[in-house]
Design an enzyme around this catalytic site. Sequence first.
Site, PDB file in Angstrom:
ATOM      1  N   HIS A   1       0.873  -1.182   0.000  1.00  0.00           N
ATOM      2  CA  HIS A   1       0.000   0.000   0.000  1.00  0.00           C
ATOM      3  C   HIS A   1       0.907   1.229   0.000  1.00  0.00           C
ATOM      4  O   HIS A   1       1.602   1.497   0.978  1.00  0.00           O
ATOM      5  CB  HIS A   1      -0.914  -0.021   1.227  1.00  0.00           C
ATOM      6  CG  HIS A   1      -1.916  -1.136   1.166  1.00  0.00           C
ATOM      7  ND1 HIS A   1      -2.354  -1.809   2.273  1.00  0.00           N
ATOM      8  CD2 HIS A   1      -2.547  -1.680   0.092  1.00  0.00           C
ATOM      9  CE1 HIS A   1      -3.232  -2.739   1.887  1.00  0.00           C
ATOM     10  NE2 HIS A   1      -3.365  -2.676   0.580  1.00  0.00           N
TER      11      HIS A   1
ATOM     12  N   GLU B   1       1.673   3.935   2.703  1.00  0.00           N
ATOM     13  CA  GLU B   1       2.133   3.488   4.020  1.00  0.00           C
ATOM     14  C   GLU B   1       3.664   3.570   4.081  1.00  0.00           C
ATOM     15  O   GLU B   1       4.382   2.568   4.098  1.00  0.00           O
ATOM     16  CB  GLU B   1       1.566   2.082   4.288  1.00  0.00           C
ATOM     17  CG  GLU B   1       0.040   2.151   4.375  1.00  0.00           C
ATOM     18  CD  GLU B   1      -0.684   0.808   4.290  1.00  0.00           C
ATOM     19  OE1 GLU B   1      -1.923   0.824   4.187  1.00  0.00           O
ATOM     20  OE2 GLU B   1      -0.023  -0.253   4.313  1.00  0.00           O
TER      21      GLU B   1
ATOM     22  N   HIS C   1       3.064  -2.955   6.853  1.00  0.00           N
ATOM     23  CA  HIS C   1       2.002  -1.995   6.510  1.00  0.00           C
ATOM     24  C   HIS C   1       1.888  -0.886   7.544  1.00  0.00           C
ATOM     25  O   HIS C   1       2.529  -0.915   8.593  1.00  0.00           O
ATOM     26  CB  HIS C   1       0.652  -2.728   6.463  1.00  0.00           C
ATOM     27  CG  HIS C   1       0.484  -3.590   5.257  1.00  0.00           C
ATOM     28  ND1 HIS C   1      -0.329  -3.243   4.203  1.00  0.00           N
ATOM     29  CD2 HIS C   1       1.029  -4.789   4.942  1.00  0.00           C
ATOM     30  CE1 HIS C   1      -0.276  -4.190   3.281  1.00  0.00           C
ATOM     31  NE2 HIS C   1       0.541  -5.146   3.704  1.00  0.00           N
TER      32      HIS C   1
ATOM     33  N   GLU D   1       1.278  -4.068  11.269  1.00  0.00           N
ATOM     34  CA  GLU D   1       0.662  -2.747  11.089  1.00  0.00           C
ATOM     35  C   GLU D   1       1.284  -1.750  12.061  1.00  0.00           C
ATOM     36  O   GLU D   1       1.291  -1.975  13.276  1.00  0.00           O
ATOM     37  CB  GLU D   1      -0.853  -2.816  11.344  1.00  0.00           C
ATOM     38  CG  GLU D   1      -1.613  -3.724  10.387  1.00  0.00           C
ATOM     39  CD  GLU D   1      -1.844  -3.101   9.004  1.00  0.00           C
ATOM     40  OE1 GLU D   1      -1.517  -1.909   8.814  1.00  0.00           O
ATOM     41  OE2 GLU D   1      -2.348  -3.833   8.125  1.00  0.00           O
TER      42      GLU D   1
HETATM   43 ZN    ZN Z   1      -1.682  -1.612   4.229  1.00  0.00          ZN
END
Ligand code: ZN
Length: 378
Positions: free
Chosen positions: A169, A172, A262, A338
């Site tokens: 992504h 990010e 991420h 994350e």
């Molecule tokens: Zn992500």
Amino acid sequence: MKISSDFDSGNILVQDASNPHKVLLAMRKDLNSDHFQWFHFRVDGLTPGARHDFSITNAGQSAYSHAWTGYNAAASYDQQTWFRVPSRFENGALSFGLEPEPEHEQIWFAYFEPYSRERHASLIAKALALPGVELQASGRSIEGRDIELLRVHRHASATRKVWIIAQQHPGEHMAEWFMEGIIRRLGDSADSELDALLQQADLYLVPNMNPDGAFRGHLRTNAAGQDLNRAWQSASTERSPEVLFVQQAMREIGVDLFLDIHGDEEIPHVFTAGCEGNPGFTPRLEALESEFRQRLVDSGAEFQTRFGYPRSAPGKANLNLACNAVGEEFDCLSFTLEMPFKDHDDTPNPQTGWNGERSMKLAADMLGVIGQMVDRLR
Ligand code: ZN
């Protein structure tokens, strides 16, 4: 005053900049996609001694509208030191402002401390200058940017394959800061803990999976509007060559541990998501997941296990996600990591929020935990 975003990872639309006390802005959508959330722009011609206020008027319609409550924008006078400016989310707009320090005529604002393509190039060069690091292969994005796969091989005894990929992504950016933390630790020749890990495992690193999206200032997708972390069952040359490249390399090389790095827009904590919903999830993998998380907490890393995504029901995992797809295919320990766009509220730092340096430190701590567990991955 001039506002611009025509540069690497720039993203802003100027609606009205006639009044420095109320500059109206909007975020641009990802190309071929409705997602938007990332912003990054430069302001030139600041007026010394005057307060400047900015309002991103379409924040409430962004991909994750809960992201803005408790969020503070990142700012920098020199693109080196980034700090947070108090921000508020009201009537669908994200607003922030400051009275600039008098010696500065320009300032940058971003959703998060950006990791530039230039810094990426320098990171790859630095990595390749380290002992035992080579370019295993290089993939190509849709727009022809390189996607480097680095192999770290220092000992003939190493049999395990540890994979870490980042920034599927593209907004990010903390994910590539994390990768710089891995490579920074690889540069310490006196690190015995690291050496013990590398006696048993080779590392396979993809510091940036989505260079087109990152360069274009996207939040979520590549140049085709494809969310790469929803393409792991259907990767194609046309829509997701970035994923196809890594999947093919994994099938040639094998995987014993996988981390997909991420950032999360809404949750102000560092956390992992695992493979509990995979059809092939076993007590062995469950025990490895719990041990990994516990060891990370015990190591003193900025990490916690109370907050995170709801757990998937048994057998109900979305196998289009990298973490689940790789965990299932290779029957290995596999996590999505994350990190927050906001802060890690367990150890908050209002000046910086979560940032590049903290992402790098977390990466170094995580290598330590991988080293503690590498002999039990199979
Ligand atoms: Zn992500």
